[in-house]
Design an enzyme around this catalytic site. Sequence first.
Site, mmCIF file in Angstrom:
data_model
loop_
_atom_site.group_PDB
_atom_site.id
_atom_site.type_symbol
_atom_site.label_atom_id
_atom_site.label_comp_id
_atom_site.label_asym_id
_atom_site.label_seq_id
_atom_site.Cartn_x
_atom_site.Cartn_y
_atom_site.Cartn_z
ATOM 1 N N ASP A 88 0.827 -1.203 0.000
ATOM 2 C CA ASP A 88 0.000 0.000 0.000
ATOM 3 C C ASP A 88 0.867 1.262 0.000
ATOM 4 O O ASP A 88 1.848 1.335 0.744
ATOM 5 C CB ASP A 88 -0.874 -0.026 1.262
ATOM 6 N N GLU A 113 14.309 -15.523 0.508
ATOM 7 C CA GLU A 113 14.625 -16.678 1.363
ATOM 8 C C GLU A 113 13.637 -17.817 1.132
ATOM 9 O O GLU A 113 13.875 -18.947 1.523
ATOM 10 C CB GLU A 113 14.542 -16.283 2.840
HETATM 11 C C1 NOJ Z 1 -4.335 2.991 -1.023
HETATM 12 C C2 NOJ Z 1 -5.498 2.081 -0.831
HETATM 13 O O1 NOJ Z 1 -5.751 1.424 -2.046
HETATM 14 C C3 NOJ Z 1 -6.638 2.940 -0.374
HETATM 15 O O2 NOJ Z 1 -7.849 2.222 -0.347
HETATM 16 C C4 NOJ Z 1 -6.299 3.502 0.983
HETATM 17 O O3 NOJ Z 1 -7.316 4.399 1.364
HETATM 18 C C5 NOJ Z 1 -4.965 4.257 0.963
HETATM 19 N N1 NOJ Z 1 -3.946 3.554 0.258
HETATM 20 C C6 NOJ Z 1 -4.467 4.491 2.361
HETATM 21 O O4 NOJ Z 1 -4.066 3.289 2.952
#
Ligand code: NOJ
Length: 557
Positions: free
Chosen positions: A214, A263
């Site tokens: 993310d 790993e």
């Molecule tokens: C990207 C994610 O896809 C989204 O849904 C989220 O709100 C933001 N990152 C923050 O984590």
Amino acid sequence: MSSVEHVTPAVTEDAPWWRQAVVYQVYPRAFADSNGDGIGDLRGVTSRIEHLARLGVDAVWLSPFYPSPLEDGGYDVADYRDVDPRLGTLTDFDEMVGALHAHGIKVVVDIVPNHTSAAHPWFVEALAAGRGSAARERYIFREGSGVDGSQPPTDWESHFGGSAWERVADGQWYLHNFAVGQPDLNWHSEEVRADFIETIRFWSDRGADGFRVDVAHYLTKDLGEVLPSKAELEALPWDGTHPLADRDDVHEVYATWRAVFDEYDPPRTAVAEAWVDADRLPLYASAEGLGQAFNFDLLEADFDATQFRDVVTHNLDLAARSGSSSTWVLSNHDVVRHPTRYGLAVPGRTDDGRPLVKHGATWLLSGGTEPLDREGGARRARAATLFALALPGSMYLYQGEELGLHEVVEIPDDRREDPTFFRNPGVDVGRDGCRVPLPWTPDGPSLGFGSGPAGLPQPGWMADYAVSRLEEDPTSILHLYQDAIALRRRLLRGEELTWRATGRDDVVRFARHEGWEVVTTFGREGYDLDGAEVLLSSMPVPDGVLPGEATAWVRPS
Ligand code: NOJ
Ligand code: CA
């Protein structure tokens, strides 16, 4: 259009699975509910594996299913190494992984390293420990501005709107680039770094085959003593030296992750979600880093021949530069579903000519004043899907796109959940419209999603998109996805793509290998396939003429 221009290197048969995979994104709370409480759960995923197997996907990527106060759909994680009790248990996870693996489907889990939830024990500890404590060092705390520090340290804004700083009881402020309940971690902290390594090992040991990372372009920050203003920040280039984003030093973190991924046998994979200048994506996608990165250019393009062609050329070039493979995305849980995007009367523009903000669904605010051509959108979506599934690289599908689902615009305000809606009153309806529970059957309290009601309300029209109904109709979009994925699996060899001339600006044609060619008509006019054998098409091809707004996979005679 000009002829042969782009040839990517062939890849051998034993290429790693992720290079040309079809990955299906499950948004767990909206996929299938096994116990009737209105929340999709892991047992629900297990119960619907037949659907995924029939679809023929290579892997499933699960959006966060970890314990979370759900201030941001689970991207606010309170415990990185457990399952939210509302979604199940670690045993349910193990069973789900076992069942997916038994069907030959790999499992990718989401890792959210830029921020924790405010309910994470670290943040709870940081609040209790007070200013100057080691516990606060795991996050980004600062004193406020103004004579009494009652103003935020800077005028920075969060991605969900409003200030990026929140004040705590003793007067300090913490940074949150996203929701208030998502404090940004301090990646200078060795403890933070070590903990994420442990998380990667935890899920890898439990059978996860890969990770979706993310906002991979955040994490490391260099704030210094004097913080720049928003205007100063905006004037800075994203070239690796920006104080907040896409910093070169984030790749030091990913190098340590890569060592852990490697790993394992086979090595664990990762795909970066990095909203950066495309030319910096290869840094994330390199073999020393995460290995692959999402490219969202196709998702941001209108259904337009020149845009699609340019995006493909550029993406293949980027992939070649990193040594990775390309990724293709038409929809995910953050954007307006693509049949709806393609159904706008004037793609990409509001009535008065302003560009539409697709990320965050701002244009939907007009609540239907935006003319929406549902049928046209659906037709263009079929064409775009066949186009994208034929490209070299990995295709990431979002749950429900195989049903042709449109964005749900009918959610009443008092049922909305996305923080973008609450933090931008009157400006942005947020992302709930693509997160409504899936329809599995045309009837039942939540259209087969579960035995109880659905969380976000399903509009009546969703019944027409129910899996069971589409299964019965051989012309349905679901069958198109199944057929395309099965055929792609049979046809796939290397990663070459060669453009072919069509003599038309609105028709794009490319060849893969061994006679597999792909033609898309982006305008209304048909295109004579010149006797080519049609392997698959998004619309019927009467008399050898591909109609407008359609794609065919062909083998020239
Ligand atoms: C990207 C994610 O896809 C989204 O849904 C989220 O709100 C933001 N990152 C923050 O984590
Ligand atoms: Ca449930």
